[in-house]
Design a protein around this motif. Structure first.
Motif, short mmCIF file in Angstrom:
data_model
loop_
_atom_site.label_atom_id
_atom_site.label_comp_id
_atom_site.label_asym_id
_atom_site.label_seq_id
_atom_site.Cartn_x
_atom_site.Cartn_y
_atom_site.Cartn_z
N LEU A 272 29.46 7.84 -6.09
CA LEU A 272 29.42 8.85 -7.61
C LEU A 272 30.77 9.07 -8.07
O LEU A 272 31.63 9.77 -7.38
N PRO B 226 18.16 7.67 -11.98
CA PRO B 226 19.15 7.06 -11.86
C PRO B 226 19.88 7.18 -10.47
O PRO B 226 20.16 8.25 -10.07
N HIS B 227 20.51 5.91 -9.89
CA HIS B 227 21.11 6.15 -8.75
C HIS B 227 22.73 6.56 -8.76
O HIS B 227 23.19 7.22 -7.81
N ASP B 228 23.26 6.80 -9.78
CA ASP B 228 24.57 6.86 -9.97
C ASP B 228 24.81 8.11 -10.58
O ASP B 228 25.87 8.69 -11.20
N LYS B 229 23.67 9.33 -10.56
CA LYS B 229 23.85 10.54 -11.11
C LYS B 229 23.41 11.56 -10.11
O LYS B 229 22.49 11.05 -9.50
N ALA B 230 23.92 12.75 -10.28
CA ALA B 230 23.34 13.70 -9.45
C ALA B 230 23.72 15.06 -10.06
O ALA B 230 24.86 15.12 -10.51
N VAL C 11 14.42 14.40 -5.38
CA VAL C 11 14.44 13.36 -6.30
C VAL C 11 13.26 13.07 -7.23
O VAL C 11 12.02 13.00 -6.44
N TRP D 180 18.17 16.18 -0.68
CA TRP D 180 17.96 15.43 -1.73
C TRP D 180 16.74 15.84 -2.38
O TRP D 180 15.61 15.48 -1.83
N GLN E 131 29.91 8.99 -1.47
CA GLN E 131 28.66 8.17 -1.82
C GLN E 131 28.70 7.10 -2.98
O GLN E 131 27.59 6.15 -3.04
N ASP F 39 12.07 7.60 -10.71
CA ASP F 39 12.87 6.80 -11.66
C ASP F 39 14.30 7.47 -11.78
O ASP F 39 14.71 7.20 -12.92
N CYS G 233 16.75 13.66 -13.28
CA CYS G 233 18.16 13.56 -12.24
C CYS G 233 17.97 13.95 -11.01
O CYS G 233 17.07 15.12 -10.51
N ARG G 234 18.17 13.26 -9.84
CA ARG G 234 18.09 13.60 -8.71
C ARG G 234 19.08 14.87 -8.29
O ARG G 234 20.13 15.10 -8.86
#
Length: 308
Positions: free
Chosen positions: A137, A69-73, A64, A62, A135, A67, A103-104
């Motif tokens: 997403l 977002p946790h719901d995007k990748a 990253v 990962w 996970q 800041d 974005c991560r």
């Protein structure tokens, strides 16, 4: 894309590449080539955090930015002709994409040939995609990105998922995608003198290394140029005009458009294969910024992370 190339910066990038290749002989092991490539592109120029992960059994990392977002990748597939390359060699490029997009990124070390031939790399790409779903997403929060052979995997994974009835990601970003393992494009001749590294014989050798002696280079999951491209999500395709693999990108874009896909093709004047890896080239910075903007738009990430 118009605009005069910075010849001195491109020439320095070419020399960096040639310095690696000139040390290799017929006796150089694959392991040594991989080590040399990783060492040549080691390091990371932007402030991101990295965390090792097993993504559905696939080695990954990962990357990253602050800041994110946790719901995007973004799921990233590195290049290297399916023979060399890794997260280590591409970490700086991946990190610049992560920072610019806000974005991560999950980058994977898919299995390489000749130890693991087609479809091992594709299977790893699909497993990593399913891992993101496991996970929590949603496909609408995932985009694929990749360069060269990694661009091949972006398309192959989308096509394989589509054919299995699985939901597709929101978008795909491809840099100098290698889409035709037969190397049939006219640019293999017309750009042969302009391309400092990638000649047709080398491309065909990499294809044989990946497919094996009995492999079919026209298999649509190995050569997405020959696939039915209907139903794909929006695509951004970037390629340098000096590349022998130029027609892999332009042909793919034309066929995808004909199949109804939303495709943006950018041909960058004076640029070499995956020029985005060289941040000292001004056009590389522009290309990464444009790629990040494309990803933000399709992942619906706020503009506050726009690159400087």
């Amino acid at each position: 894309m118009n605009g005069a190339a910075n010849d001195s910066e491109v020439d320095r990038a070419i020399e960096r590449l040639r310095a690696i290749y000139r040390n290799w002989t017929r006796d150089t092991s694959v392991a040594q080539m991989r080590s040399d490539w990783d060492a040549a592109f080691a390091g990371c120029s932007v402030p991101v955090s990295g965390r090792h992960v097993s993504a559905g059994g696939v080695d990954g990392e990962w990357i990253v930015p602050a800041d994110a977002p946790h719901d995007k990748a973004i799921l990233y597939f590195h290049g290297g002709g399916f023979r060399i390359g890794s997260v280590a060699s591409h970490r700086d490029l991946i990190a610049r994409i992560a920072e610019a997009s806000g974005c991560r990124v999950l980058a994977i070390n898919y299995r390489l040939a000749p130890e693991h031939r087609f479809p091992a790399a594709l299977d790893d790409a699909l497993n990593a995609y399913r891992y993101l779903g496991d996970q929590g997403l949603r496909p609408s929060g995932i985009a694929f990105a990749g360069d060269s052979a990694g661009g091949n995997l972006v398309l192959g994974a989308m096509l394989a998922a589509r054919d299995r009835g699985e939901p597709l990601p929101a978008a795909g970003a491809l840099m100098s995608p290698w889409t035709d393992l037969t190397a049939a494009g006219a640019s293999y001749e017309s750009r042969a003198k302009a391309d400092p590294i990638h000649q047709r014989a080398m491309i065909l050798a990499l294809a044989r290394n990946y497919l094996g002696k009995d492999g079919n280079p026209c298999n649509p999951l190995a050569s997405p140029l020959y696939a039915d491209l209907t139903g794909l999500p929006p695509l951004l395709v970037q390629v340098g005009d000096r590349e022998t693999v130029r027609d892999d990108a332009t042909g793919l874009a034309a066929r995808a458009k004909a199949a109804g896909a939303d495709v943006e093709l950018q041909v960058w004047d004076g640029m070499i294969h995956v020029f985005q890896m060289f941040p000292e080239i001004p056009q590389a910075q522009e290309a990464v910024a444009g790629l990040a903007n494309f990803l933000r738009n399709h992942l619906h990430i706020g503009r506050e992370k726009a690159p400087q």
